[in-house]
Enzyme design. Structure first.
Site, PDB file in Angstrom:
ATOM      1  N   SER A   1       4.895  13.242   8.747  1.00  0.00           N
ATOM      2  CA  SER A   1       5.603  12.550   9.688  1.00  0.00           C
ATOM      3  C   SER A   1       6.514  13.065  10.536  1.00  0.00           C
ATOM      4  O   SER A   1       6.945  13.886  10.032  1.00  0.00           O
ATOM      5  CB  SER A   1       6.484  11.381   8.791  1.00  0.00           C
ATOM      6  OG  SER A   1       7.107  10.602   9.479  1.00  0.00           O
TER       7      SER A   1
ATOM      8  N   TYR B   1      12.505  11.033   2.473  1.00  0.00           N
ATOM      9  CA  TYR B   1      11.187  11.059   3.096  1.00  0.00           C
ATOM     10  C   TYR B   1      10.864  12.102   3.735  1.00  0.00           C
ATOM     11  O   TYR B   1       9.901  12.777   3.836  1.00  0.00           O
ATOM     12  CB  TYR B   1      11.254   9.702   3.743  1.00  0.00           C
ATOM     13  CG  TYR B   1      10.119   9.464   4.457  1.00  0.00           C
ATOM     14  CD1 TYR B   1       8.871   8.965   3.759  1.00  0.00           C
ATOM     15  CD2 TYR B   1       9.733   9.491   5.878  1.00  0.00           C
ATOM     16  CE1 TYR B   1       7.780   8.466   4.197  1.00  0.00           C
ATOM     17  CE2 TYR B   1       8.543   9.284   6.465  1.00  0.00           C
ATOM     18  CZ  TYR B   1       7.525   8.728   5.622  1.00  0.00           C
ATOM     19  OH  TYR B   1       6.136   8.324   6.263  1.00  0.00           O
TER      20      TYR B   1
ATOM     21  N   LYS C   1       8.341  14.968   3.410  1.00  0.00           N
ATOM     22  CA  LYS C   1       7.242  15.072   4.464  1.00  0.00           C
ATOM     23  C   LYS C   1       6.931  16.564   4.924  1.00  0.00           C
ATOM     24  O   LYS C   1       6.022  16.803   5.506  1.00  0.00           O
ATOM     25  CB  LYS C   1       7.361  14.018   5.467  1.00  0.00           C
ATOM     26  CG  LYS C   1       7.073  12.618   5.145  1.00  0.00           C
ATOM     27  CD  LYS C   1       5.587  12.795   4.557  1.00  0.00           C
ATOM     28  CE  LYS C   1       4.935  11.070   4.658  1.00  0.00           C
ATOM     29  NZ  LYS C   1       3.677  10.947   3.795  1.00  0.00           N
TER      30      LYS C   1
HETATM   31  P1  NAD Z   1       1.451   1.345   3.546  1.00  0.00           P
HETATM   32  O1  NAD Z   1       2.751   1.121   2.870  1.00  0.00           O
HETATM   33  O2  NAD Z   1       0.695   0.275   4.464  1.00  0.00           O
HETATM   34  O3  NAD Z   1       0.239   1.884   2.539  1.00  0.00           O
HETATM   35  C1  NAD Z   1       0.611   3.087   1.687  1.00  0.00           C
HETATM   36  C2  NAD Z   1      -0.211   2.668   0.514  1.00  0.00           C
HETATM   37  O4  NAD Z   1       0.031   3.633  -0.577  1.00  0.00           O
HETATM   38  C3  NAD Z   1       0.170   1.357  -0.325  1.00  0.00           C
HETATM   39  O5  NAD Z   1      -0.867   0.573  -0.287  1.00  0.00           O
HETATM   40  C4  NAD Z   1       0.764   1.674  -1.542  1.00  0.00           C
HETATM   41  O6  NAD Z   1       0.229   0.770  -2.454  1.00  0.00           O
HETATM   42  C5  NAD Z   1      -0.074   3.226  -1.859  1.00  0.00           C
HETATM   43  N1  NAD Z   1       0.856   3.750  -2.661  1.00  0.00           N
HETATM   44  C6  NAD Z   1       2.208   4.169  -2.575  1.00  0.00           C
HETATM   45  N2  NAD Z   1       2.496   4.826  -3.798  1.00  0.00           N
HETATM   46  C7  NAD Z   1       1.433   5.218  -4.365  1.00  0.00           C
HETATM   47  C8  NAD Z   1       1.152   5.953  -5.499  1.00  0.00           C
HETATM   48  N3  NAD Z   1       2.041   6.537  -6.419  1.00  0.00           N
HETATM   49  N4  NAD Z   1      -0.267   5.878  -6.163  1.00  0.00           N
HETATM   50  C9  NAD Z   1      -1.005   5.261  -5.327  1.00  0.00           C
HETATM   51  N5  NAD Z   1      -1.112   4.603  -4.256  1.00  0.00           N
HETATM   52  C10 NAD Z   1       0.318   4.722  -3.902  1.00  0.00           C
HETATM   53  O7  NAD Z   1       2.101   2.649   4.301  1.00  0.00           O
HETATM   54  P2  NAD Z   1       1.113   3.519   5.647  1.00  0.00           P
HETATM   55  O8  NAD Z   1       1.938   3.190   6.920  1.00  0.00           O
HETATM   56  O9  NAD Z   1      -0.277   3.137   5.518  1.00  0.00           O
HETATM   57  O10 NAD Z   1       1.333   4.820   5.154  1.00  0.00           O
HETATM   58  C11 NAD Z   1       0.427   5.672   4.934  1.00  0.00           C
HETATM   59  C12 NAD Z   1       0.822   7.076   4.944  1.00  0.00           C
HETATM   60  O11 NAD Z   1       1.286   7.481   6.218  1.00  0.00           O
HETATM   61  C13 NAD Z   1       2.176   7.361   4.308  1.00  0.00           C
HETATM   62  O12 NAD Z   1       1.901   8.672   3.355  1.00  0.00           O
HETATM   63  C14 NAD Z   1       3.438   7.281   5.101  1.00  0.00           C
HETATM   64  O13 NAD Z   1       4.149   8.053   4.609  1.00  0.00           O
HETATM   65  C15 NAD Z   1       2.428   8.162   6.260  1.00  0.00           C
HETATM   66  N6  NAD Z   1       3.156   7.660   7.487  1.00  0.00           N
HETATM   67  C16 NAD Z   1       3.079   6.406   7.979  1.00  0.00           C
HETATM   68  C17 NAD Z   1       3.698   6.244   9.357  1.00  0.00           C
HETATM   69  C18 NAD Z   1       3.406   4.830  10.142  1.00  0.00           C
HETATM   70  O14 NAD Z   1       3.974   4.793  11.079  1.00  0.00           O
HETATM   71  N7  NAD Z   1       3.158   4.000   9.230  1.00  0.00           N
HETATM   72  C19 NAD Z   1       4.329   7.207   9.856  1.00  0.00           C
HETATM   73  C20 NAD Z   1       4.461   8.385   9.308  1.00  0.00           C
HETATM   74  C21 NAD Z   1       3.768   8.709   8.119  1.00  0.00           C
END
Ligand code: NAD
Length: 306
Positions: free
Chosen positions: A152, A165, A169
């Site tokens: 991230s 976080y 990351k």
């Molecule tokens: P989200 O919350 O929509 O989806 C994350 C999913 O991970 C959820 O469905 C949750 O149930 C699942 N999850 C969490 N902990 C878990 C575990 N221990 N075991 C199995 N499943 C688990 O979030 P997102 O935005 O889709 O994020 C996806 C990834 O991208 C994450 O790693 C997040 O940190 C990263 N990320 C997202 C963004 C953004 O802008 N959305 C930016 C940078 C990084």
């Protein structure tokens, strides 16, 4: 050439929502057999239900693809072993692992508790390692593997209120660096995606017009490239709103002092030169930095290296 994943088996963690859901849908649409993993918890990691994973697997099957759901918590090695076992029983290999599952426990560092620190480190760092460990021997034996970590911009560059976080990351980038080196001889390629998308993780922070631009499905093409047959390795690829860029970790050439001049005052006096980015390097491994410094030390101390 069209990028396809026919005959490939992919595990996508956290694929019940957000980015992971689109990763799973698009992998399946391009021929992969997909394990849709999600423990179905709240954004802070609490609770749990296999329903989100089952819903996405059903979506894939309804579209004519192949998928199974698994509700493993990525931080639980036993549950992850069960998930990998089920994929092996059904399809006989695991070729692609997308470590996407993630949670948030934001607060200013002064108010951060170790519980919130550990919860975030456990899912992102240990979860990524546990899933990679579970597939590593299979990928080595098959002499084929593609692993994608999820980092991230909050980690790479920092973001207020996200010390846990951000640390997590950046840690997955360290994990990528070593798995890239250790996996190379067995055709295991390891990369990192730095996404930005409107999901339940970010939606509250974004204005409506921005939400419309930051569609999670516009991130997934970057992941598909990092997981494909001709993928690069050890790449940090950023992907947001249809834009793609690459982050490099460079090191300046630097300055060396002879032993009798190696003082903090000299570090201060030469700090501009130490910081000069002209001629900066991109190292293939930590050893290259040591070689640079030892060569410089030998030169300034008048020592000849064999
Ligand atoms: P989200 O919350 O929509 O989806 C994350 C999913 O991970 C959820 O469905 C949750 O149930 C699942 N999850 C969490 N902990 C878990 C575990 N221990 N075991 C199995 N499943 C688990 O979030 P997102 O935005 O889709 O994020 C996806 C990834 O991208 C994450 O790693 C997040 O940190 C990263 N990320 C997202 C963004 C953004 O802008 N959305 C930016 C940078 C990084």
């Amino acid at each position: 050439m069209t990028i396809r994943f026919d005959r490939r088996v992919a595990i996508v963690t956290g694929a019940g929502n957000g980015l992971g859901r689109h990763h799973a849908l698009q992998l399946a649409a391009r021929g992969a057999k997909v394990v849709v993993n999600d423990f179905g918890g709240a954004q802070d990691g609490s609770g749990g239900s296999s329903e989100p994973a089952e819903r996405v697997a059903a979506e894939i099957v309804a579209a004519g693809g192949e998928a199974i759901a698994h509700g493993a918590n990525v931080a639980n090695a036993e549950q992850v072993a069960d998930m990998v076992g089920k994929a092996m029983d059904k399809w006989g290999s695991v070729d692609i692992l997308v470590n996407n599952a993630g949670i948030l426990r934001d607060s200013g560092f002064g108010k951060m508790t170790m519980e919130d620190w550990n919860a975030v480190m456990t899912v992102h760092v240990s979860g990524s390692a546990i899933c990679a460990m579970a597939v590593w021997p299979l990928m080595k034996a098959a002499k084929y593997g593609r692993i994608v970590m999820t980092s991230s911009s909050s980690g790479i560059y920092g973001n207020f209120g996200q010390s846990n976080y951000a640390a997590a990351k950046m840690a997955v980038i360290g994990l990528m660096n070593v798995l890239h080196i250790e996996g190379a001889k067995n055709n295991i390629r390891v990369n990192t995606l730095g996404p930005g998308a409107a999901t339940r993780m970010t939606e509250e922070l974004l204005p409506p017009a921005v939400i419309g631009l930051m569609k999670p499905e516009l991130v997934t093409p970057g992941m598909l490239y990092l997981a494909c047959e001709d993928a690069p390795s050890r790449v940090i690829l950023n992907a947001t709103a249809g834009g793609f860029s690459r982050t490099y970790i460079h090191e300046t050439e630097g300055v060396a002092f002879a032993a009798d001049a190696c003082t903090p005052e000299n570090v201060a006096a030469h700090f501009a030169e130490i910081s000069d980015t002209v001629g900066q390097h991109l190292y293939e491994g930590g050893g290259e930095q040591v070689i640079k410094f030892v060569s410089k030390a030998a030169a300034v101390n008048g020592i000849k290296l064999g």
